[in-house]
Design a protein around this motif. Sequence first.
Motif, short mmCIF file in Angstrom:
data_model
loop_
_atom_site.label_atom_id
_atom_site.label_comp_id
_atom_site.label_asym_id
_atom_site.label_seq_id
_atom_site.Cartn_x
_atom_site.Cartn_y
_atom_site.Cartn_z
N GLU A 15 -0.83 3.93 -2.33
CA GLU A 15 0.60 3.73 -2.54
C GLU A 15 1.23 3.50 -1.17
N PRO A 16 0.92 2.35 -0.57
CA PRO A 16 1.36 2.11 0.80
C PRO A 16 2.86 1.84 0.86
N LEU A 26 -1.41 7.87 -10.04
CA LEU A 26 -2.69 7.60 -9.35
C LEU A 26 -3.68 8.73 -9.56
N ALA A 27 -3.19 9.97 -9.53
CA ALA A 27 -4.08 11.12 -9.73
C ALA A 27 -4.67 11.13 -11.12
N TYR A 62 -7.04 1.41 -7.37
CA TYR A 62 -5.72 1.43 -8.00
C TYR A 62 -4.68 1.34 -6.89
N VAL A 63 -3.93 0.25 -6.88
CA VAL A 63 -2.98 0.01 -5.79
C VAL A 63 -1.60 -0.27 -6.37
N LEU A 64 -0.59 0.40 -5.82
CA LEU A 64 0.80 0.17 -6.20
C LEU A 64 1.45 -0.75 -5.16
N THR A 65 2.06 -1.83 -5.63
CA THR A 65 2.76 -2.74 -4.73
C THR A 65 4.15 -3.02 -5.28
N SER A 66 4.94 -3.71 -4.47
CA SER A 66 6.23 -4.20 -4.96
C SER A 66 5.97 -5.30 -5.99
N ASP A 81 -8.04 7.36 0.07
CA ASP A 81 -6.64 6.91 0.08
C ASP A 81 -6.33 6.44 1.50
N PRO A 82 -6.13 5.14 1.71
CA PRO A 82 -5.90 4.63 3.06
C PRO A 82 -4.49 4.85 3.59
N ALA A 83 -3.58 5.32 2.76
CA ALA A 83 -2.21 5.62 3.19
C ALA A 83 -1.79 6.90 2.49
N CYS A 84 -2.47 8.01 2.82
CA CYS A 84 -2.39 9.22 2.00
C CYS A 84 -1.13 10.03 2.20
N GLY A 85 -0.33 9.77 3.25
CA GLY A 85 0.89 10.53 3.45
C GLY A 85 0.59 12.01 3.58
#
Length: 653
Positions: free
Chosen positions: A258-259, A174-175, A305-309, A188-192
């Motif tokens: 990357e939720p 992602l970076a 850019y979104v990572l999903t299953s 980032d809405p789920a930045c951890g």
Amino acid sequence: MTPQPGGGLLAPSDIADLAGVSRAAVSNWRKRMTDFPHPAGGTASKPLFSASEVESWLAAHPDKKRVESIVNSAAKEWEAQLWGVANLFRGHTSVHAMGEILVQTAVDVNEARPSYAGHGIRQASVDQLRDVLADIPRAELANVVDRVLERTSRSLGRSAGETGFVGSRTSFLLASLTSGLRGGTLYDPACGIGVALLEAVEMGARPNRIVGHEINTAAAEIARGRAILRGVNLDLRIADVLHHDPDAELRADVVIAEPPFGMRIDRTTTMIDPRLRFGIPPRSSGDAFWLQHVVAHLADEGVGYVLTSPGMLFRRGAEAEIRRNLVLGGWVHAVVGLPGKMLPHTSIPLALWVLGKTRAVTRTEVLLIDASSVDAPENEVAAWLSGDEALAKVPHMRVSVEELTAGDADLSPGRWMLSEEVDEVEVEREFEQTRQDMRRASAALSEISRAMAAPAMSGAPPVLTVAELVEAGAIETASARPLREADAAELDGRHVDAAAVRRRELPSVSHLNRIQARELTAPGDVLLTATHDIQAMVDEEGGHLPVGSVYRIRVADPTKLDPHYLADALTGEWNLRLASGATIPRIPVREIEVPVPSLQEQRAIHFAVSEARRARDLATEAAKVADSMAGTMLTAVRHGISLTTTPTEGLPG
């Protein structure tokens, strides 16, 4: 034992990292070097050593450090000292909380303010941690803390994947996609713990504003601290994005996400959520929710850019309808199918979605990239999305919106890949090669079958059990025995388990140090496993360590027994009647029966048995070649390639 002050405590694995050597080497030092420090804490099975004493010992023995370790010795010593102090917190706090304490104390040092212990933590431990952090140059502090966090994340498993971790391949991906951003807003809405956001800045991104949302308070505090240590202005808010949009007016030029996978949705809340204009996600999965949240916060020229299953690419029902609406609306630029094991806590492959508003001309195609067989796609995706030259190196397809939405809007890249162009010359070469391989295997098999004959026997041989052979002094047996942890590490690389015996493939030990241990095999020893059935083989090289259910049998009197014949005879079908056990049948090794003809007859029997097994292997090879030949011929038919000039008249119709 009472922990000793001064630099904290190190486990043997920490000492190995500090010196740049294996854990087995540290084990050897402990056993053979009389001046090696004694444990200062921990337990008998998990000892801990005074960090200051270990550092003094390594300084007195510079030959024990590897050259590459010496080059970065300052950084390694800082990390070792930090890790040593971190060991003082064991048993008093969780691994998550330990990371938060580390980062917060580093921030306190960086901003020259006092540090205070939280509930259940000794102030003396925090003071020691602060002392070590204060000795690290400010320019190195953030990186050293991150490397300790990276080591910490290894023990977190799945929970590390939910909040991100330093060294993450997916965060790097992602970076890398964000690194070219100049000005604007990065979100980032789920930045951890902020790995992807901060790594993007390190890789060159220069946004005017960086926004992060995170539901986990501890992770958010670590992210905030890591940003401070890097001098990055991070606009961070603790928020449950799934239940409430914390900043409905936010529009970002780049959104990365990357939720966590598998989050359940509250349908009562989502029914009236304005973000969900493409459809209401199913209660069982939040993937479709995150996609729509990202779309809702994109600027006019923004990209997400979104990572999903992988299931979000093909699942039916509500998710299929949401996919269709996103594609029809022109929001899906591309989908990249990634390989498994991109995350350490799961082996499932991932999907990268590239989202953005439709440009002046309505988007008519979606780029699908199948990177499922690429070793390190995180290094390549940015180039694939930037130009056709790099894209040509990976399987890809541009599929029309009309075709994608005709069914369930399945976006799985592999589903749409066309077979690669077939090289006519290569097909002809493969066919000719398989014909030659078939002739060779058939000729060898025919030769063996003509020459094969049962060996002559002078009469019925005596039949002795393994126990009787041991009693007669003809053989010696030994079962695998548990080893001490230190010995097990030293003998690593020599292990032979039942699976290796069944495959008849032993690990090579020629590259290992020649060590003497009575547990190791000698050349000519027979290795035997008698679980389920009986398998045996001769260890020609020796130097292996039988483990698990593997027995070692050594011929003590070579005038009575040939080891190769013994390995054959042990597997005789008559011994299967001895099996007992309903779930896992086992054959008692001492009761296995072995016929014992003369030594000359044993060798003749082994030769005949070996030839029969060679015929079996040749037949197996011929079967594989035949399958390959059939496949090549069908491929030729599919692509109109002629493999023969023989006329087809007279063939069956």
